[in-house]
Scaffold this motif. Structure first.
Motif, PDB file in Angstrom:
ATOM      1  N   ALA A  77       1.416  -0.796   0.263  1.00 11.50           N
ATOM      2  CA  ALA A  77       0.297   0.129   0.012  1.00 11.50           C
ATOM      3  C   ALA A  77       0.284   0.834   0.115  1.00 11.50           C
ATOM      4  N   THR A  78       0.413   2.339  -0.270  1.00  7.94           N
ATOM      5  CA  THR A  78       0.783   3.937  -0.386  1.00  7.94           C
ATOM      6  C   THR A  78       0.317   4.198   1.516  1.00  7.94           C
ATOM      7  N   LEU A  79       1.433   4.633   1.658  1.00 10.90           N
ATOM      8  CA  LEU A  79       0.636   4.339   3.640  1.00 10.90           C
ATOM      9  C   LEU A  79       0.214   5.628   3.246  1.00 10.90           C
ATOM     10  N   GLN A  80       0.396   6.829   2.952  1.00 10.50           N
ATOM     11  CA  GLN A  80      -0.512   8.704   2.979  1.00 10.50           C
ATOM     12  C   GLN A  80      -1.519   7.528   2.903  1.00 10.50           C
ATOM     13  N   ASN A  81      -1.532   6.576   2.559  1.00  4.55           N
ATOM     14  CA  ASN A  81      -3.502   6.065   1.868  1.00  4.55           C
ATOM     15  C   ASN A  81      -4.505   5.597   3.304  1.00  4.55           C
ATOM     16  N   ILE A  98      -9.135   3.528  -2.589  1.00  7.80           N
ATOM     17  CA  ILE A  98     -10.238   4.717  -2.731  1.00  7.80           C
ATOM     18  C   ILE A  98     -10.895   5.175  -3.746  1.00  7.80           C
ATOM     19  N   ASP A  99     -10.386   4.337  -5.205  1.00  3.85           N
ATOM     20  CA  ASP A  99     -10.892   4.902  -6.786  1.00  3.85           C
ATOM     21  C   ASP A  99     -11.748   4.040  -6.758  1.00  3.85           C
ATOM     22  N   GLU A 100     -12.631   3.491  -6.136  1.00  7.25           N
ATOM     23  CA  GLU A 100     -13.951   2.668  -5.886  1.00  7.25           C
ATOM     24  C   GLU A 100     -15.367   3.897  -5.365  1.00  7.25           C
ATOM     25  N   VAL A 101     -14.502   3.697  -4.216  1.00 12.74           N
ATOM     26  CA  VAL A 101     -15.185   4.676  -3.183  1.00 12.74           C
ATOM     27  C   VAL A 101     -15.561   7.075  -4.283  1.00 12.74           C
ATOM     28  N   LYS A 102     -14.039   7.158  -4.708  1.00 16.66           N
ATOM     29  CA  LYS A 102     -14.454   8.197  -5.942  1.00 16.66           C
ATOM     30  C   LYS A 102     -15.407   7.651  -6.735  1.00 16.66           C
ATOM     31  N   LYS A 103     -16.009   6.595  -6.956  1.00 20.20           N
ATOM     32  CA  LYS A 103     -16.885   6.993  -8.189  1.00 20.20           C
ATOM     33  C   LYS A 103     -17.754   6.358  -7.680  1.00 20.20           C
ATOM     34  N   GLY A 104     -18.360   6.947  -6.777  1.00 21.45           N
ATOM     35  CA  GLY A 104     -19.835   6.764  -5.655  1.00 21.45           C
ATOM     36  C   GLY A 104     -19.975   5.543  -5.364  1.00 21.45           C
ATOM     37  N   ASN A 105     -18.812   4.138  -5.213  1.00 30.29           N
ATOM     38  CA  ASN A 105     -19.360   2.943  -4.766  1.00 30.29           C
ATOM     39  C   ASN A 105     -18.645   2.640  -3.000  1.00 30.29           C
ATOM     40  N   SER A 106     -20.142   2.852  -2.648  1.00 24.19           N
ATOM     41  CA  SER A 106     -19.742   3.577  -0.564  1.00 24.19           C
ATOM     42  C   SER A 106     -19.368   2.077   0.026  1.00 24.19           C
ATOM     43  N   ALA A 107     -18.961   0.648  -1.189  1.00 22.59           N
ATOM     44  CA  ALA A 107     -19.026  -0.638  -0.380  1.00 22.59           C
ATOM     45  C   ALA A 107     -19.061  -1.856  -1.698  1.00 22.59           C
ATOM     46  N   PRO A 120      -5.015  -7.734  -2.931  1.00 19.67           N
ATOM     47  CA  PRO A 120      -3.094  -7.766  -3.997  1.00 19.67           C
ATOM     48  C   PRO A 120      -2.445  -6.198  -2.975  1.00 19.67           C
ATOM     49  N   LEU A 121      -1.882  -5.803  -4.378  1.00 21.76           N
ATOM     50  CA  LEU A 121      -1.075  -5.263  -4.599  1.00 21.76           C
ATOM     51  C   LEU A 121      -1.627  -3.590  -4.820  1.00 21.76           C
ATOM     52  N   ASN A 122      -1.341  -2.664  -4.242  1.00 24.40           N
ATOM     53  CA  ASN A 122      -2.136  -1.204  -4.108  1.00 24.40           C
ATOM     54  C   ASN A 122      -3.713  -1.615  -4.113  1.00 24.40           C
ATOM     55  N   TYR A 123      -4.138  -2.763  -2.967  1.00 28.65           N
ATOM     56  CA  TYR A 123      -5.355  -2.374  -2.256  1.00 28.65           C
ATOM     57  C   TYR A 123      -5.686  -1.508  -2.315  1.00 28.65           C
ATOM     58  N   ASP A 124      -4.792  -0.302  -1.281  1.00 22.20           N
ATOM     59  CA  ASP A 124      -5.594   0.824  -0.564  1.00 22.20           C
ATOM     60  C   ASP A 124      -6.006   1.768  -1.258  1.00 22.20           C
ATOM     61  N   GLN A 125      -5.111   1.360  -2.678  1.00 24.54           N
ATOM     62  CA  GLN A 125      -5.533   3.462  -4.128  1.00 24.54           C
ATOM     63  C   GLN A 125      -7.054   2.381  -4.800  1.00 24.54           C
ATOM     64  N   LEU A 126      -7.372   1.226  -5.282  1.00 34.16           N
ATOM     65  CA  LEU A 126      -8.463  -0.036  -5.589  1.00 34.16           C
ATOM     66  C   LEU A 126      -9.470   0.606  -4.657  1.00 34.16           C
ATOM     67  N   ILE A 170     -14.494  -5.835  -6.974  1.00 34.41           N
ATOM     68  CA  ILE A 170     -13.302  -5.270  -7.476  1.00 34.41           C
ATOM     69  C   ILE A 170     -12.273  -5.954  -7.988  1.00 34.41           C
ATOM     70  N   ASN A 171     -12.045  -5.884  -9.146  1.00 36.76           N
ATOM     71  CA  ASN A 171     -11.618  -6.741 -10.453  1.00 36.76           C
ATOM     72  C   ASN A 171     -10.611  -7.426 -10.054  1.00 36.76           C
ATOM     73  N   GLU A 172      -9.996  -7.180  -8.682  1.00 32.21           N
ATOM     74  CA  GLU A 172      -8.338  -7.914  -7.870  1.00 32.21           C
ATOM     75  C   GLU A 172      -8.289  -8.428  -7.365  1.00 32.21           C
ATOM     76  N   LYS A 173      -7.272  -9.812  -7.326  1.00 35.30           N
ATOM     77  CA  LYS A 173      -7.622 -10.568  -6.178  1.00 35.30           C
ATOM     78  C   LYS A 173      -6.889 -10.558  -4.968  1.00 35.30           C
ATOM     79  N   LEU A 174      -7.889 -11.446  -3.957  1.00 36.38           N
ATOM     80  CA  LEU A 174      -7.359 -11.029  -2.816  1.00 36.38           C
ATOM     81  C   LEU A 174      -6.866 -13.148  -2.604  1.00 36.38           C
ATOM     82  N   LYS A 175      -5.621 -13.352  -1.851  1.00 43.00           N
ATOM     83  CA  LYS A 175      -5.623 -14.445  -1.842  1.00 43.00           C
ATOM     84  C   LYS A 175      -5.472 -14.618   0.434  1.00 43.00           C
TER      85      LYS A 175
END
Length: 229
Positions: free
Chosen positions: A26-30, A99-108, A91-97, A181-186
């Protein structure tokens, strides 16, 4: 910013790897904070966390994931809550993924799932998690939700000792507030390996069906304790 909430009970084998994974991917600032809520571990999990030298908010709570996650949510300072099981690695960059969804209006929502095994059945069930079908959801996929929406729903229903993730997800689906989100969590297949894949899958299906037909929280827990725990 995101507050990560991890409920644990006796997770000494995985918690160190998970915490470093969350920081490294993650980007720790997030990340507002990582909150680990212990429900009474006796295997040294708390000592491991304290010795890591990381800025982890370690809390204690009564046993029960719903209680533990609500405790973590109350302490959280972030705008977004991210609930994660101790054996699930996002997944990698899970934080930004997220945040991007929330910015799109997807709250959960959640991530797709991948088990750490090549068994064909678990590969198939993992593949199905890319779809928005309600039956393909579960707590192992993790759960992000804005704190405002979480509080509006009333948090996790603490009458449920098990299935608390699904009760929250049911409410989100009713409100049409869910995205995959179309990325995989293991995640770990350890429970399937311990109980047997077909036997455990049957028990999980029965719990789902029982709840669908109106079984109480106590009934579900009794069935779980008799057959799984």
């Amino acid at each position: 910013m995101i507050s990560i909430v991890i409920p644990i009970i006796n997770e000494a084998k995985t918690i160190e790897s998970l915490l470093f994974h969350l920081i490294d991917h993650a980007t720790l600032q997030n990340i507002s904070e990582i909150i680990v809520v212990d429900g009474g571990s006796t295997d040294g999990s708390q000592d491991i966390i304290k010795k890591l030298g990381l800025n982890i908010n370690l809390l204690s709570s009564k046993k029960g994931r719903a209680k533990q996650m609500n405790t973590g949510a109350k302490a959280a300072k972030g705008h977004i809550l991210y609930f994660l099981h101790a054996d699930s690695f996002p997944p990698l960059n899970y934080d930004q993924l997220i945040i991007d969804e929330v910015k799109k209006g997807n709250s959960a929502g959640c991530f797709r799932l991948k088990f750490d095994t090549n068994h064909w059945w678990l590969c198939l069930t993992s593949w199905l998690t890319q779809f928005s079908w309600r039956a393909c959801r579960g707590g192992d996929q993790s759960q992000f939700i804005t704190k405002a929406l979480f509080e509006d729903i009333g948090g996790f229903d603490e009458t449920y000792t098990i299935y608390e993730d699904n009760i929250l997800i049911n409410e989100l689906y009713k409100r049409n507030e869910f995205v995959v989100i179309n990325e995989k969590l293991k995640t770990s297949a350890r429970r399937y390996e311990r109980h047997g894949i077909w036997k455990l899958q049957y028990y999980f299906c029965m719990i789902y069906i029982k709840q669908w037909f109106g079984a109480s929280a106590d009934d579900l827990y009794s069935y779980y304790k008799k057959n799984i725990n």
